[in-house]
Design a protein around this motif. Structure first.
Motif, PDB file in Angstrom:
ATOM      1  N   ALA A 281       0.826  -1.201   0.000  1.00  0.00           N
ATOM      2  CA  ALA A 281       0.000   0.000   0.000  1.00  0.00           C
ATOM      3  C   ALA A 281       0.866   1.259   0.000  1.00  0.00           C
ATOM      4  O   ALA A 281       0.547   2.252  -0.653  1.00  0.00           O
ATOM      5  N   ALA A 282       1.984   1.227   0.724  1.00  0.00           N
ATOM      6  CA  ALA A 282       2.873   2.388   0.775  1.00  0.00           C
ATOM      7  C   ALA A 282       3.537   2.641  -0.578  1.00  0.00           C
ATOM      8  O   ALA A 282       3.796   3.785  -0.936  1.00  0.00           O
ATOM      9  N   GLN A 283       3.802   1.589  -1.329  1.00  0.00           N
ATOM     10  CA  GLN A 283       4.423   1.740  -2.643  1.00  0.00           C
ATOM     11  C   GLN A 283       3.454   2.325  -3.657  1.00  0.00           C
ATOM     12  O   GLN A 283       3.869   2.903  -4.648  1.00  0.00           O
ATOM     13  N   GLY A 284       2.168   2.202  -3.383  1.00  0.00           N
ATOM     14  CA  GLY A 284       1.160   2.641  -4.336  1.00  0.00           C
ATOM     15  C   GLY A 284       0.910   4.131  -4.336  1.00  0.00           C
ATOM     16  O   GLY A 284       0.313   4.666  -5.255  1.00  0.00           O
ATOM     17  N   GLY A 285       1.329   4.829  -3.311  1.00  0.00           N
ATOM     18  CA  GLY A 285       1.095   6.259  -3.243  1.00  0.00           C
ATOM     19  C   GLY A 285      -0.295   6.587  -2.716  1.00  0.00           C
ATOM     20  O   GLY A 285      -1.026   5.719  -2.235  1.00  0.00           O
ATOM     21  N   GLU A 286      -0.661   7.837  -2.822  1.00  0.00           N
ATOM     22  CA  GLU A 286      -1.948   8.319  -2.322  1.00  0.00           C
ATOM     23  C   GLU A 286      -3.063   7.902  -3.282  1.00  0.00           C
ATOM     24  O   GLU A 286      -2.988   8.153  -4.477  1.00  0.00           O
ATOM     25  N   PRO A 287      -4.130   7.262  -2.772  1.00  0.00           N
ATOM     26  CA  PRO A 287      -5.210   6.820  -3.667  1.00  0.00           C
ATOM     27  C   PRO A 287      -6.058   8.005  -4.145  1.00  0.00           C
ATOM     28  O   PRO A 287      -6.212   8.998  -3.447  1.00  0.00           O
ATOM     29  N   ASP A 288      -6.600   7.875  -5.346  1.00  0.00           N
ATOM     30  CA  ASP A 288      -7.502   8.883  -5.882  1.00  0.00           C
ATOM     31  C   ASP A 288      -8.886   8.763  -5.252  1.00  0.00           C
ATOM     32  O   ASP A 288      -9.570   9.756  -5.048  1.00  0.00           O
ATOM     33  N   GLN A 289      -9.303   7.530  -4.975  1.00  0.00           N
ATOM     34  CA  GLN A 289     -10.619   7.255  -4.410  1.00  0.00           C
ATOM     35  C   GLN A 289     -10.502   6.202  -3.332  1.00  0.00           C
ATOM     36  O   GLN A 289      -9.649   5.319  -3.406  1.00  0.00           O
ATOM     37  N   LEU A 290     -11.373   6.281  -2.358  1.00  0.00           N
ATOM     38  CA  LEU A 290     -11.502   5.238  -1.354  1.00  0.00           C
ATOM     39  C   LEU A 290     -12.918   4.719  -1.417  1.00  0.00           C
ATOM     40  O   LEU A 290     -13.875   5.492  -1.467  1.00  0.00           O
TER      41      LEU A 290
END
Length: 122
Positions: free
Chosen positions: A81-90
């Motif tokens: 999850a940390a490698q994915g960066g900030e999500p656009d949507q939750l």
């Protein structure tokens, strides 16, 4: 056997750093066991109902329990999850959030905030 493997070689290389070190006896193939764990959980099966191609059900179960207690899966999820960066949507899927029948009595026991005393919105 290839249709039973859930993770590719590239995916396994991404999560291998989170695996605990083997002490002494080499472990059974991690990719096969992880695929068995995914298969059982994804299909909602009992451990003993896993296909024999994944290995002995006891091995699959023991690896899942041992690594869960050690926090291996939590570290994998947090690291990916940390490698994915900030999500656009939750998004939240509430189909799996089931309340126990005793949850209705929480208000009576004072364990849940009383929404009846909240200020009314007009």
């Amino acid at each position: 056997m290839s249709d039973l493997i859930w993770l590719s070689e590239a995916q396994m290389h991404r999560i291998e750093p989170y695996f605990p070190l083997s002490h002494g006896v080499p472990r059974v193939d991690d990719r096969r066991i992880i695929s068995g764990i995914i298969f059982v959980i994804r299909n909602g099966l009992r451990w003993r109902d896993a296909p024999a191609d994944y290995g002995p059900p006891k091995t699959i179960y023991n690896r899942f329990i041992r690594w869960s207690r050690m926090g291996v899966f939590s570290k994998i999820f947090a690291g990916l999850a940390a490698q994915g960066g900030e999500p656009d949507q939750l998004m939240i899927d509430a189909t799996h959030l089931k309340a126990h029948r005793t949850a209705a009595s929480l208000l009576k026991k004072g364990l849940f905030p009383d929404v009846l005393d909240a200020p009314k919105v007009d």
